[in-house]
Every structure is written in C-alpha cells, then in structure tokens.
Design an enzyme around this catalytic site. Structure first.
Site, PDB file in Angstrom:
ATOM      1  N   PHE A 172      19.484  13.931  48.635  1.00 11.28           N
ATOM      2  CA  PHE A 172      18.835  14.745  49.401  1.00 11.28           C
ATOM      3  C   PHE A 172      17.443  14.781  49.343  1.00 11.28           C
ATOM      4  CE2 PHE A 172      18.904  17.886  46.210  1.00 11.28           C
ATOM      5  CZ  PHE A 172      17.580  18.545  46.346  1.00 11.28           C
ATOM      6  N   CYS A 304      12.550  13.398  41.296  1.00  9.36           N
ATOM      7  CA  CYS A 304      13.091  12.787  40.060  1.00  9.36           C
ATOM      8  C   CYS A 304      11.822  12.503  39.262  1.00  9.36           C
ATOM      9  CB  CYS A 304      13.955  11.593  40.719  1.00  9.36           C
ATOM     10  SG  CYS A 304      12.970  10.189  41.277  1.00  9.36           S
TER      11      CYS A 304
HETATM   12  P1  NAD Z   1      23.699  14.118  44.511  1.00  4.63           P
HETATM   13  O1  NAD Z   1      24.392  13.325  43.313  1.00  4.63           O
HETATM   14  O2  NAD Z   1      24.328  15.389  44.408  1.00  4.63           O
HETATM   15  O3  NAD Z   1      24.105  13.488  45.716  1.00  4.63           O
HETATM   16  C1  NAD Z   1      23.721  12.122  45.862  1.00  4.63           C
HETATM   17  C2  NAD Z   1      24.729  11.345  46.420  1.00  4.63           C
HETATM   18  O4  NAD Z   1      26.076  11.371  45.854  1.00  4.63           O
HETATM   19  C3  NAD Z   1      25.197  12.034  47.753  1.00  4.63           C
HETATM   20  O5  NAD Z   1      25.270  11.024  48.927  1.00  4.63           O
HETATM   21  C4  NAD Z   1      26.363  12.582  47.653  1.00  4.63           C
HETATM   22  O6  NAD Z   1      27.182  12.698  48.823  1.00  4.63           O
HETATM   23  C5  NAD Z   1      26.954  12.125  46.594  1.00  4.63           C
HETATM   24  N1  NAD Z   1      27.636  12.630  45.596  1.00  4.63           N
HETATM   25  C6  NAD Z   1      27.303  14.084  45.089  1.00  4.63           C
HETATM   26  N2  NAD Z   1      28.189  14.212  44.112  1.00  4.63           N
HETATM   27  C7  NAD Z   1      29.361  13.284  44.164  1.00  4.63           C
HETATM   28  C8  NAD Z   1      30.429  13.179  43.209  1.00  4.63           C
HETATM   29  N3  NAD Z   1      30.557  13.963  42.225  1.00  4.63           N
HETATM   30  N4  NAD Z   1      31.225  12.013  43.493  1.00  4.63           N
HETATM   31  C9  NAD Z   1      30.996  11.026  44.503  1.00  4.63           C
HETATM   32  N5  NAD Z   1      29.619  11.385  45.000  1.00  4.63           N
HETATM   33  C10 NAD Z   1      28.970  12.434  45.021  1.00  4.63           C
HETATM   34  O7  NAD Z   1      22.225  14.345  44.055  1.00  4.63           O
HETATM   35  P2  NAD Z   1      21.305  15.053  45.096  1.00  4.63           P
HETATM   36  O8  NAD Z   1      21.343  16.477  44.492  1.00  4.63           O
HETATM   37  O9  NAD Z   1      21.423  14.752  46.500  1.00  4.63           O
HETATM   38  O10 NAD Z   1      20.010  14.467  44.454  1.00  4.63           O
HETATM   39  C11 NAD Z   1      19.156  15.172  43.177  1.00  4.63           C
HETATM   40  C12 NAD Z   1      19.386  14.077  42.259  1.00  4.63           C
HETATM   41  O11 NAD Z   1      18.878  12.780  42.469  1.00  4.63           O
HETATM   42  C13 NAD Z   1      18.592  14.748  40.939  1.00  4.63           C
HETATM   43  O12 NAD Z   1      19.386  14.589  39.733  1.00  4.63           O
HETATM   44  C14 NAD Z   1      17.375  13.707  41.089  1.00  4.63           C
HETATM   45  O13 NAD Z   1      17.013  13.489  39.695  1.00  4.63           O
HETATM   46  C15 NAD Z   1      18.165  12.355  41.284  1.00  4.63           C
HETATM   47  N6  NAD Z   1      17.323  11.383  41.739  1.00  4.63           N
HETATM   48  C16 NAD Z   1      16.963  10.443  41.114  1.00  4.63           C
HETATM   49  C17 NAD Z   1      15.972   9.593  41.430  1.00  4.63           C
HETATM   50  C18 NAD Z   1      15.860   8.403  40.668  1.00  4.63           C
HETATM   51  O14 NAD Z   1      15.306   7.266  41.039  1.00  4.63           O
HETATM   52  N7  NAD Z   1      16.214   8.244  39.191  1.00  4.63           N
HETATM   53  C19 NAD Z   1      15.430   9.478  42.728  1.00  4.63           C
HETATM   54  C20 NAD Z   1      15.973  10.748  43.539  1.00  4.63           C
HETATM   55  C21 NAD Z   1      16.640  11.712  43.051  1.00  4.63           C
END
Ligand code: NAD
Length: 519
Positions: A172, A304
């Site tokens: 998100f 991130c």
């Molecule tokens: P999230 O993991 O909740 O969601 C990301 C995606 O995964 C979404 O499309 C969601 O539908 C799916 N998802 C979520 N939980 C899941 C599960 N248990 N099983 C299967 N699919 C699942 O992440 P978020 O809250 O949207 O984003 C924030 C996180 O992303 C933070 O931890 C941040 O550090 C990380 N992030 C990392 C980078 C990087 O390049 N390292 C960049 C941006 C964000």
C-alpha cells in the site's frame, strides 16, 4: 519524435471524485484491455485515511476472473513476445509522456486512498516514472553473448528471452512507484504481466494501466486482479505463471517466497526494514538533523527506506533537544491540505499498532521524548493521525527496536564509537538501507566497507538507487537472487537460450554414426 504531453481522461479518478456517499464507486478489474466490474459477492471497503470515509470498494476477484486474467496474459504472450524490442520501447516513450501529463491526477488519487501529502504522492509517481524511462533503454541489456568458431564451423550464441506470464503483488505504501518497478521491465522485455495491487489503495495502479493502453500497449499484455490472501495464493500456485515479484511485509514475503518457489516459480521478495541513520560528531549538525527528521517522519514513516532508527555517536547525544524541536515544527494534517508535512497512517488498525508499540517502549524503559499519540487534527478528527514521536534510550532487546513500526516514530540509540554503531546496525536482522552523516571521508569509507546493509547513504538519508542500478536491500529485507529493476531486473524477467549451430559449406558423410561425446 516526441509525443506532445496529453492528459488521459482517467475513469478511475473521475469515478472517485464524483462518488455518491451512500454508494461509493467500485474498483474495476482490468482484463484484456477493459475495465470490468467484478461479479464477486465479497468487497473490501477502502477508506480515505484522513477522514475514514469510504472512497471505493475493491472486489475480491472470483476464481473465474483470476483464471480469465491469467488466460489473457498467456494468450497475449504468444503475439507480444514476437513484437520487436523497438516497438515495445516506443510504447514506453509514449507512456512516459502520458504519466508526466497526468502526474497531478495520479497524486490526487494516491492522497485520497493512501493519505500521503500531494507533493509526496508526486514523488511516488516520479520515482516510478524513472523506471519507465530506464526500461525504455533496456534493449542493450537484453542482448545475449556469442562466440564464433568454438569448433570447426561451429558457433554458439545466446539470447535473453522473456519468461512468459509474470506476476506482481504490491504493497500500500507506494501505490504508483511499485507497480512501476515491475510493469515497464516485465513488458518491454517481452513478458505479459498480471498485477495484484494492494487491496488498500489500488486506484493509482488502475490509472497507470489505463494510461498504458493509451500509450498503445495491446489488450491482454497487462491484466489486474484484486483481492487479498486468496488472490495471492492463486498467483503462487498457478502453473502458467512463471515468476512473482513481491513487495510488502515479512510475513507475506516469506509465505510467497516459499509457496511460489515450491511451485517452481522465480520469486523476488522485497520485505520489511529497520533502517539506521548514524550521526557522527563531525557531521553538519543542522543539515544532518533536518535530513533525519525528514526521512523519519516523511510519508508518516510509511516508507520501507524511512530512517526509523537513529544511532547518535559520542557527543552527538547533546543534539537530541534540537532534534525534538525540528520534529515539533512539522505540521500534521490531511495530505491534500497545503503545508502538511505528515499525513495520516493508512488505517485505524495501523494507528493502534503504532500506539501500542510506543507504549511497549515506555513499559520497557525507553524515554518518550516526543509523544504524537494524542494528536487531534482540526477538521479531520476521524483521521488516523499520529504525530511525530521520538523514543530515546532504546535498547536492542526492546520490542520497538525489534519490530518494524511503520509509522512516524523515531527510535534513538546511543553509541560511544563508530565501531559500536556499526556493530548495532550489523546485528539487526534487516538490511534494506542505512545512512551515515559525517564530514570525514575516512569515516565514510570505513562505514561503507564494514556495514552489512544493501543500500548505503553517505550524507544521503534515503539512498534508493536510481533505476540504472537495482534496489539492493539485503539480509532480512530480501529473498531471492535478482533484485528489482536495473541490470538485475533484466535478468529476473528473462531466461537464457543458448544455440549451438553448425553450418558447413559441404557436408562430410561418414559411414557410421559416432556415439562418443562430442568434444
Ligand atoms: P503487506 O504484506 O500487508 O501487503 C503486501 C501485499 O501482500 C498486498 O498485496 C497484500 O494483499 C498481500 N498480503 C498481505 N498479507 C498477506 C499474507 N499473509 N499472505 C499473502 N498475501 C498477503 O504489506 P503492506 O502493509 O501493504 O506494505 C508495508 C510493508 O511493505 C512494510 O513492511 C514495508 O517495509 C514493506 N515494503 C518494502 C519495500 C522494499 O522494497 N523492501 C518497499 C515498500 C514496502
């Protein structure tokens, strides 16, 4: 020839702006070049984080819709993979112009669905746009290798060819930038692409695929489904999907890496972070503190690469009062209000989790130097606001240090020496990014050499590399072999085909077949 900048009549934004409160618009699927209403009975309400009003409803795609999306990708791959790299490049040139012309519309949608400030939302789009620009020039990186005459009349050459149907699952916090990390590279290299954007703010992704069609991308090259865990597992398991690019939290990333790999896919997962900024006594004080405050609290800490952890070395511990004053100068309000520095966090649940982590720090003995939990924003009393918060005297065993907070909270540790600071950073399981603030070249060099983190900033607080490089987070922040975009992005989205060929002017025919290993 350059195409004049022209704005797209984005249906996605229009429907959001015009929505009727009693019946918010629905987010569509994108199948075979068309926005399609889902037939699902399960919907996810999306709230504006500044007001908590519902702005749209995203469907949990049905199995049939998800199958249709993969089928569209699979069928289109047959023709798309045979288009010339030059014609795919031309689409990227037009796409770049269209995104530029619609930057403000995209930013408005991001602010409405995600909450960040308008200027920050434009930055979200811009950093993705740079990937579009870079992908347009990936042709030379796609070239293979060749060696003539490896044996008599025998030549070997290799091609980098596309994989087939590729998929991306995105988070998100960067609703435009991260879909743009994957779409341009995947498709200019000849793949088709299935996207599952975050179910919390899919609007920017929908606008971006609309713009891609406007740029001349044929229907079926990119398809978008929506949903949460079921849609993710569908992608992990589907036999026709060859690769998954994931960006998001640790739990989801580990699950997707395991499940996708077990199904034989190529998987790259960018995950959580705990980025440390190290302040040295020889640094420019005002500049370093400003950089730290901006990188800790910008985007309400939901980046991130946010500098969520600071290590003050030696006498810099006397800079803490100044740090607090600078954080207090930030304006907390809705992202679309002029002058806002810190917008809301994504949801009431996120706010509650952040507040609980702050309390856990206090309970474990940290000092709460600045507390943003009780902030009330006039006119936006229902928003998910947390003001800038600073915790000092934090120790590595504390929960607030071990967990990614992902909110406007800076945790501060103290160290006596640079060696001690390096030890702290290297003992943390994450390796996304880090920064040192110093005016001493030797200190900077030692830090760069000894630090075990994939992306290092020297007097640069958020060292996200430009896309001619790759995004090289390491250790606990990444699973996979090839990183996003840059040369590694080309490797991820292509496979090598090696051709050994023999062309003789006149064939020599032997009386008997040879069964020995050809040498
Ligand atoms: P999230 O993991 O909740 O969601 C990301 C995606 O995964 C979404 O499309 C969601 O539908 C799916 N998802 C979520 N939980 C899941 C599960 N248990 N099983 C299967 N699919 C699942 O992440 P978020 O809250 O949207 O984003 C924030 C996180 O992303 C933070 O931890 C941040 O550090 C990380 N992030 C990392 C980078 C990087 O390049 N390292 C960049 C941006 C964000």
């Amino acid at each position: 020839a350059t195409t004049p900048l022209r704005s797209v009549n984005c249906k996605v934004l229009k429907q959001c702006v015009r929505w009727n409160h009693s019946c918010p618009p629905t987010t569509k699927l994108y199948l075979n070049g068309k926005m399609v209403e889902s037939k699902t009975s399960e919907w996810i309400d999306l709230h504006n984080p500044a007001t908590n009003e519902v702005v749209t409803r995203a469907p949990k795609s049905t199995k049939t819709e998800m199958e249709d999306a993969v089928m569209a990708c699979k069928e289109t791959f047959k023709t798309w993979s045979k288009t010339s790299p030059i014609s795919r490049q031309q689409i990227m040139f037009r796409y770049q112009n269209i995104i530029k012309a619609n930057m403000k519309q995209l930013a408005e949608n991001i602010t409405m669905e995600q909450g960040k400030t308008l200027i920050d939302a434009e930055g979200d789009v811009l950093r993705g746009l740079q990937v579009v620009e870079q992908a347009a020039f990936s042709r030379s990186l796609q070239m293979g290798e060749t060696l003539q005459g490896v044996a008599k009349d025998l030549d070997i050459h290799s091609y980098r060819v596309p994989l087939g149907v590729t998929a991306a699952i995105t988070p998100f916090n960067f609703p435009a930038m991260i879909p743009l990390w994957t779409i341009p590279y995947a498709i200019t290299l000849g793949n088709t692409h299935l996207l599952k954007p975050s179910e919390r703010d899919p609007g920017a992704c929908m606008m971006l695929v609309e713009m891609l069609t406007e740029a001349g991308c044929p229907p079926g090259v990119v398809n978008v489904i929506h949903g949460a865990h079921k849609a993710v597992d569908f992608i992990c398991d589907h036999p026709d999907i060859r690769s998954i690019s994931f960006v998001g939290s640790d739990n989801a990333g580990k699950h997707i890496y395991k499940r996708g790999s077990e199904a034989g896919k190529r998987v790259q997962c960018n995950m959580g972070a705990k980025n440390h900024g190290v302040l040295m006594p020889d640094a420019n004080k005002a500049n370093s503190l400003n950089q730290l405050v901006g990188a800790a609290f910008g985007a309400a800490g939901q980046r991130c690469m946010a500098l969520s952890t600071a290590v003050f070395v030696g006498e810099t511990k006397n800079w803490i009062c100044d740090l607090k004053q600078r954080a207090q100068q930030l304006t907390v309000s809705a992202g679309h209000c002029p002058g806002t520095d810190v917008g809301p966090v994504i949801s009431p649940q996120a706010k509650q989790r952040i507040c609980e982590l702050i309390q856990s720090a206090v309970d474990e003995g940290a000092t709460l130097l600045l507390d943003g939990r009780d902030i009330v924003v006039k006119g936006y009393e229902k928003g998910n606001f947390v003001g800038p918060t600073i915790l000092t005297d934090v120790k590595p065993h504390m929960k607030c240090y071990k967990e990614e907070i992902f909110g406007p909270v800076l945790v501060v540790l103290f160290a006596d020496t640079l060696d001690e600071a390096i030890e702290i950073v290297n003992s943390n399981p994450y390796g996304n990014g880090t920064a040192i603030f110093t005016n001493n070249g030797a200190t900077a060099r030692k830090f760069t050499q000894e630090i075990d983190v994939g992306q290092v900033g020297i007097n640069v607080p958020i060292p996200v590399p430009l896309p001619m490089f790759s995004f090289t987070g390491s250790r606990g922040s990444f699973l996979g072999d090839c990183h996003f975009y840059g040369k590694q992005g080309v490797q991820f989205y292509t496979q090598t085909k090696t051709v050994t060929q023999l062309w003789r002017e006149s064939d020599v025919t032997h009386s008997k077949a040879s069964v020995a290993m050809p040498v």
